[in-house]
Design a protein around this motif. Structure first.
Motif, PDB file in Angstrom:
ATOM      1  N   SER A  22       9.974  -4.774   3.265  1.00 49.05           N
ATOM      2  CA  SER A  22      10.752  -4.393   2.151  1.00 49.05           C
ATOM      3  C   SER A  22      10.181  -2.539   2.424  1.00 49.05           C
ATOM      4  N   VAL A  23       9.539  -2.081   3.210  1.00 52.79           N
ATOM      5  CA  VAL A  23       9.083  -0.767   3.786  1.00 52.79           C
ATOM      6  C   VAL A  23      10.689  -0.398   5.158  1.00 52.79           C
ATOM      7  N   VAL A  24      11.097  -1.279   5.642  1.00 56.52           N
ATOM      8  CA  VAL A  24      12.953  -0.467   6.501  1.00 56.52           C
ATOM      9  C   VAL A  24      13.846  -1.671   5.900  1.00 56.52           C
ATOM     10  N   PRO A  25      13.699  -1.346   5.032  1.00 60.88           N
ATOM     11  CA  PRO A  25      14.874  -2.322   4.027  1.00 60.88           C
ATOM     12  C   PRO A  25      16.230  -2.458   5.293  1.00 60.88           C
ATOM     13  N   GLY A  26      17.161  -1.116   5.740  1.00 59.91           N
ATOM     14  CA  GLY A  26      18.040  -0.553   6.716  1.00 59.91           C
ATOM     15  C   GLY A  26      18.069  -1.445   7.732  1.00 59.91           C
ATOM     16  N   SER A  31       5.033  -1.857 -10.727  1.00 58.81           N
ATOM     17  CA  SER A  31       4.517  -1.263  -9.155  1.00 58.81           C
ATOM     18  C   SER A  31       4.997  -1.736  -8.467  1.00 58.81           C
ATOM     19  N   ILE A  32       4.862  -3.303  -8.846  1.00 56.67           N
ATOM     20  CA  ILE A  32       5.916  -3.963  -7.744  1.00 56.67           C
ATOM     21  C   ILE A  32       6.913  -3.638  -7.377  1.00 56.67           C
ATOM     22  N   ALA A  33       7.993  -3.553  -8.346  1.00 57.23           N
ATOM     23  CA  ALA A  33       8.945  -3.215  -8.577  1.00 57.23           C
ATOM     24  C   ALA A  33       9.609  -2.077  -7.211  1.00 57.23           C
ATOM     25  N   LEU A  34       8.315  -0.762  -7.854  1.00 56.24           N
ATOM     26  CA  LEU A  34       8.747   0.295  -7.268  1.00 56.24           C
ATOM     27  C   LEU A  34       8.179   0.299  -5.793  1.00 56.24           C
ATOM     28  N   GLY A  35       7.536  -0.274  -5.472  1.00 57.13           N
ATOM     29  CA  GLY A  35       7.191  -0.753  -3.910  1.00 57.13           C
ATOM     30  C   GLY A  35       8.298  -1.161  -3.278  1.00 57.13           C
ATOM     31  N   THR A  36       8.281  -1.820  -3.999  1.00 57.87           N
ATOM     32  CA  THR A  36       9.615  -3.028  -2.974  1.00 57.87           C
ATOM     33  C   THR A  36      10.514  -2.181  -2.834  1.00 57.87           C
ATOM     34  N   ILE A  37      12.137  -1.353  -4.311  1.00 55.04           N
ATOM     35  CA  ILE A  37      12.728  -0.987  -3.492  1.00 55.04           C
ATOM     36  C   ILE A  37      12.278   0.723  -3.727  1.00 55.04           C
ATOM     37  N   PHE A  38      11.316   1.617  -3.117  1.00 46.87           N
ATOM     38  CA  PHE A  38      11.258   2.527  -3.658  1.00 46.87           C
ATOM     39  C   PHE A  38      12.143   3.309  -2.692  1.00 46.87           C
ATOM     40  N   THR A  39      12.476   2.821  -1.315  1.00 47.26           N
ATOM     41  CA  THR A  39      12.782   2.975   0.055  1.00 47.26           C
ATOM     42  C   THR A  39      14.650   3.093  -0.455  1.00 47.26           C
ATOM     43  N   GLN A  40      15.210   2.362  -1.473  1.00 43.86           N
ATOM     44  CA  GLN A  40      16.415   2.271  -1.500  1.00 43.86           C
ATOM     45  C   GLN A  40      16.811   3.054  -2.690  1.00 43.86           C
TER      46      GLN A  40
END
Length: 427
Positions: A57-61, A266-275
């Motif tokens: 999730s931290v490198v989704p692209g 917090s979980i949601a933000l950490g998961t898709i913050f990069t996006q």
């Protein structure tokens, strides 16, 4: 427990004979040094489990390109963890009561290592298998509830009342998220680095698992008078009866909602913050650093909150102070208890609720993503507004909490009773 000593002293006086029976005191509750060693390895395990969770999730692209899938599919690697967490949490209370702390942690370490190994196999075969990666993710995710839901039971097994919030703070702090978000994005700059990344996670999982095999299962003596003195021990209801009791407790329901919305956000933000920020030109590495800073701030807050709560016992005041802070932060992004129910039961339900909320929030925020024709394309402004609204609701609910700190009250009563019974009885 008190009992008659081997030596009873009797003395005579001119006024008659007075027999003084001395009563032995039970070993004073204490936190042994090995408790901190066990805590260190539990935190190490939690760190490896968290790195496992955030791997892709931290490198989704880059991950989406490697597997030839969409960003939504990559999000489902995280969503699957939430579903697994919810399902397994129905059984963790029973597992902890039957297996105890040590065997539960050994199971968590073994499962996490196996899941990480399965994911590594999935990325080195040709072509890489997203399905096998998902299977490894699902299996490894079982370790999360086993290692996190046990926090209160672990703390009450190893630490005295005045140190449990501090111990719990170390376990709950997400060091793994900080490590993963700082380290993984700069290393994984293209698809060729994905196998190396997954291998590193396998090694970290294995190293955190092995020491658990030789750790002691419990301290030499219990750290609480509730566990020592049978006169002060309140029998906990069975696991399923405890669930029913919690469902009828309005203050626990409020706590469930506040905790769920807080951690779920917090979980949601950490998961898709990069996006969230990548449409504005940020790289994965920059997004990872920003996300890691937010988790570091949370960990710093835990580091302060744990000792302060141990010292002041102002849990309700803390709840009502922290919720508005979360609300203000969430709005800012738009512009950029339960005793005598068993510890294992209440903690499992609270973290289970957090995962449910996290799963649902990720789904809704993903759905609210703008289309390719928006400016900028695929922005998530509406998703952030939704998250801010949830934070406002959480804050309002927190001010309705009126529950007693029943466990702390019971321990104080037990200590008072123990002190009275330890005094000499004059016949």
């Amino acid at each position: 427990m008190t009992h008659l000593s081997r030596n009873e002293s009797s003395s005579s006086s001119t006024n008659g004979s007075v027999a003084c029976t001395m009563v032995d005191k039970a070993p004073a509750p204490k936190t042994y040094r090995q408790a901190w060693v066990v805590l260190f390895f539990l935190v190490f395990l939690r760190t490896s489990v968290s790195v496992f969770q955030f791997t892709f999730s931290v490198v989704p692209g880059v991950s989406a390109e490697f597997f030839h899938v969409s960003l939504t599919a990559i999000n489902w690697l995280s969503n699957s963890q939430g579903l697994v967490y919810v399902f397994v949490s129905f059984f963790t209370g029973w597992i902890f009561e039957k297996w105890g702390v040590k065997r539960s942690l050994i199971a968590a370490g073994a499962i996490s290592t196996f899941g990480a190994g399965l994911r590594y196999v999935a990325v080195i075969i040709n072509p890489p298998s997203f399905a096998l990666t998902m299977l490894g993710q699902v299996i490894g995710s079982i370790a999360a509830p086993l290692s996190l839901n046990i926090t209160t039971m672990f703390a009450s097994t190893w630490f005295t009342q005045n140190m449990r919030a501090t111990a719990g703070m170390f376990v709950a702090s997400n060091y793994g998220a900080i490590l993963g978000m700082f380290v993984i994005p700069p290393l994984v700059t293209d698809v060729s680095k994905i196998p190396m990344m997954t291998l590193m996670v396998v090694i970290l999982s294995a190293v955190s698992f092995v020491p658990l095999l030789v750790l002691p299962s419990k301290p030499p003596s219990p750290p609480s008078t509730i566990l020592i003195d049978p006169h002060s021990k309140t029998d906990s209801p069975s696991f399923f009866k405890g669930l029913c009791n919690l469902g009828k407790n309005p203050n626990f329901c409020l706590l469930f909602l506040v905790h769920g919305l807080n951690v779920g956000n917090s979980i949601a933000l950490g998961t898709i913050f990069t996006q969230i920020i990548s449409p504005f030109g940020y790289t994965d590495a920059q997004a990872g650093q920003l996300n890691a800073v937010s988790f570091f701030a949370g960990t710093l807050g835990c580091s302060v909150a744990g000792p302060v709560l141990d010292l002041t016992k102002q849990h309700k005041l803390f709840l009502k102070l922290i919720a508005p802070m979360v609300m203000v932060t969430s709005i800012g992004y738009v512009f950029l208890a339960s005793y005598p129910v068993a510890d294992a039961t209440t903690n499992s339900i609270l973290w289970q609720g957090a995962q449910v909320f996290g799963f649902l929030i990720v789904l809704v925020m993903d759905y609210l993503r703008a289309g390719p024709d928006a400016q900028p394309p695929h922005h998530m402004l509406h998703a952030l507004i939704f998250q801010a609204v949830l934070a406002v609701i959480m804050t309002l609910l927190s001010f309705g909490f009126r529950g007693r700190m029943a466990r702390s009250d019971a321990i104080r009563l037990a200590e008072s009773t123990s002190e009275k019974e330890s005094l000499p009885h004059i016949k």
